[in-house]
Scaffold this motif. Structure first.
Motif, PDB file in Angstrom:
ATOM      1  N   LYS A 208       0.844  -1.194   0.000  1.00  0.00           N
ATOM      2  CA  LYS A 208       0.000   0.000   0.000  1.00  0.00           C
ATOM      3  C   LYS A 208       0.875   1.239   0.000  1.00  0.00           C
ATOM      4  N   GLY A 210       0.531   4.980   0.147  1.00  0.00           N
ATOM      5  CA  GLY A 210      -0.357   6.101   0.396  1.00  0.00           C
ATOM      6  C   GLY A 210      -1.801   5.687   0.593  1.00  0.00           C
ATOM      7  N   GLN A 211      -2.672   6.677   0.682  1.00  0.00           N
ATOM      8  CA  GLN A 211      -4.077   6.475   0.990  1.00  0.00           C
ATOM      9  C   GLN A 211      -4.958   6.984  -0.149  1.00  0.00           C
ATOM     10  N   GLY A 212      -6.041   6.272  -0.418  1.00  0.00           N
ATOM     11  CA  GLY A 212      -6.954   6.708  -1.462  1.00  0.00           C
ATOM     12  C   GLY A 212      -7.862   7.840  -1.020  1.00  0.00           C
ATOM     13  N   PRO A 215      -5.061  11.333  -0.166  1.00  0.00           N
ATOM     14  CA  PRO A 215      -3.767  11.213  -0.846  1.00  0.00           C
ATOM     15  C   PRO A 215      -2.698  12.087  -0.197  1.00  0.00           C
ATOM     16  N   LYS A 281      -0.939  -0.989  -4.419  1.00  0.00           N
ATOM     17  CA  LYS A 281      -2.064  -0.056  -4.300  1.00  0.00           C
ATOM     18  C   LYS A 281      -1.529   1.376  -4.320  1.00  0.00           C
ATOM     19  N   PRO A 283      -2.358   5.669  -4.471  1.00  0.00           N
ATOM     20  CA  PRO A 283      -3.352   6.723  -4.281  1.00  0.00           C
ATOM     21  C   PRO A 283      -3.553   7.471  -5.593  1.00  0.00           C
ATOM     22  N   ASP A 306      -7.521   3.766  -6.355  1.00  0.00           N
ATOM     23  CA  ASP A 306      -8.816   4.228  -5.878  1.00  0.00           C
ATOM     24  C   ASP A 306      -8.883   5.732  -6.122  1.00  0.00           C
ATOM     25  N   ALA A 308     -10.292   9.587  -5.893  1.00  0.00           N
ATOM     26  CA  ALA A 308     -10.548  10.344  -4.665  1.00  0.00           C
ATOM     27  C   ALA A 308     -12.036  10.267  -4.333  1.00  0.00           C
ATOM     28  N   GLY A 324      -6.823  15.062  -4.597  1.00  0.00           N
ATOM     29  CA  GLY A 324      -6.722  13.804  -5.326  1.00  0.00           C
ATOM     30  C   GLY A 324      -7.448  13.816  -6.652  1.00  0.00           C
TER      31      GLY A 324
END
Length: 431
Positions: A208, A210-212, A215, A281, A283, A306, A308, A324
């Motif tokens: 993974k 970062g984050q969806g 971001p 995965k 962002p 994914d 934003a 994002g």
């Protein structure tokens, strides 16, 4: 359990209807058949500001040589039921181009909901992603939880495997920066509970990056002050809730990545876990194309993105609303060719899924929709939701004169507003 979840800004009622009624929900209500007139309604605006995916239209041709080829092959006129939805997803086989996207450790993923989702996904043979931060917060699960609320990583694997047919499905286990400290992949790779997945080639590890939903930031959650104090050595803890001293914000590191670090991480995964598939995965960042190409060139079996679109994770409003790339823009920038691109973000009906496939995705992930379906019916909700999506996908794909999801192409879409009327520049040809 029914009706306990809420999904702000998401077509919750439509998903719950699909979870109750299955394929019938893809059609107008039966009681008004023959008595109501349809069509001429206003075109709905995109559900998320700036997301052009909902504004696209699928446009069948008049002349369909592919239908003639299918007629010759079958010896009869082809129908939508002749569409073969079977799809290879990151080295795994799925009965249709769907997977269950990351299921993390938030309170939304209670033991009942998480395990019911695992059982239904397994029974359907859908690949399922187990999200990050489960083991650090819930444990691996060698012993039952004292309160019986078994949300552990091992429990989710076992519930999935108990229903999984031979030859389909599989589990992808995410690992974030904090998960790496807990050696999540090492635990899964060596545990007997995962052996059936490993022996059948149906175990994947997803790095993974970062984050969806937010971001550029790491994971966030709200914890009690007491619990947060116990994790303060590994996380950033910040009191942001004013007079509420009982709750604090806990923030994780998103990890540090460059092109070379990402490349070396994937090489490490392939060397250390040679029997597991490698997923990455990403962002929705502006350089998502370069990051995806780096991952594929390094040997990743799949890249997931994914847009934003938010999710169950905690995030500031400013990130959910203003940070994002939207999913449609991610797809337009990626143009993956024959590489395996998986995308998620507000997937709740067949038309949105078909558009994502036409823009280059290999499969789409069910996140909030899967949660809501299982919350509506813990035994059959996801099955009915998937039934409705399968019917819609077969109808839509066959209407385009095609008989497999991989045959969808940007030519099947009416161009996005403000872009060239010639669709060729939008996405490069699949090689």
């Amino acid at each position: 359990m029914t009706g306990t979840l809420r999904a702000a800004g998401f077509p919750e009622d439509a998903v719950r209807t699909r979870a109750r009624e299955g394929a019938a929900s893809a059609f107008p209500p039966l009681p008004v058949y023959g008595t109501a007139l349809y069509g001429a309604g206003a075109v709905p605006a995109p559900a998320v500001a700036g997301d052009e995916l909902d504004a696209l239209r699928l446009v069948p041709p008049v002349l369909m040589p592919g239908r003639l080829e299918k007629l010759i092959d079958l010896g009869r006129e082809p129908h939508h039921t002749d569409v073969d939805l079977t799809t290879r997803i990151g080295g795994l086989t799925a009965p249709l181009p769907l997977y269950v996207s990351a299921l993390g450790s938030t309170q939304v993923a209670s033991a009942d909901l998480a395990n019911a989702l695992s059982r239904q996904a397994g029974r359907l043979g859908l690949p399922m992603v187990i999200g990050e931060n489960i083991m650090p917060s819930r444990g691996f699960g060698r012993l039952p939880d004292a309160d019986g609320d078994d949300r552990t990583l091992r429990a989710r694997i076992c519930e999935y495997l108990a229903e999984l047919p031979d030859g389909v499905g599989g589990i992808a286990v995410q690992q974030s920066t904090e998960d790496a400290d807990a050696e999540v992949w090492n635990m899964v790779y060596s545990d007997p509970s995962a052996r059936p997945l490993l022996d059948s080639g149906r175990l994947a590890f997803e790095l993974k990056v970062g984050q969806g939903a937010k971001p550029g930031l790491g994971g966030m959650t709200v914890l009690s002050a007491e619990l947060a104090a116990a994790t303060a050595e590994r996380f950033t803890v910040e009191p942001v809730y004013g007079t509420d001293a009982d709750h604090v914000l806990r923030c994780a590191s998103p990890g540090t990545f460059t092109t070379e670090i990402l490349r070396q991480q994937i090489r490490m995964m392939r060397n250390n876990y040679p029997r597991a598939r490698v997923w990455v995965k990403l962002p929705p960042g502006r350089d998502v194309r370069e990051a995806a190409r780096t991952a594929w060139d390094a040997g990743a079996d799949a890249v997931t993105v994914d847009g934003a679109e938010g999710g169950s994770g905690w995030a500031p409003h400013s990130f959910l609303n203003h940070v994002g790339l939207p999913l449609a823009e991610c797809l337009l920038r990626l143009a993956p060719g024959n590489d395996c691109l998986l995308v998620s973000g507000r997937m709740h009906d067949g038309s949105r899924a078909a558009k994502a496939l036409a823009l280059g995705a290999r499969a789409v992930g069910l996140g909030r929709a899967a949660f809501l379906a299982v919350d509506e019916d813990p035994k059959e909700g996801l099955s009915r939701l998937v039934d409705s999506l399968a019917v819609e996908l077969r109808l839509l794909i066959s209407a385009l004169g095609k008989y497999a999801p991989a045959e969808l192409h940007h030519e099947d879409l009416w161009p996005l507003p403000g872009r060239s009327p010639d669709p060729t520049p939008l996405v490069k040809e699949r090689g």
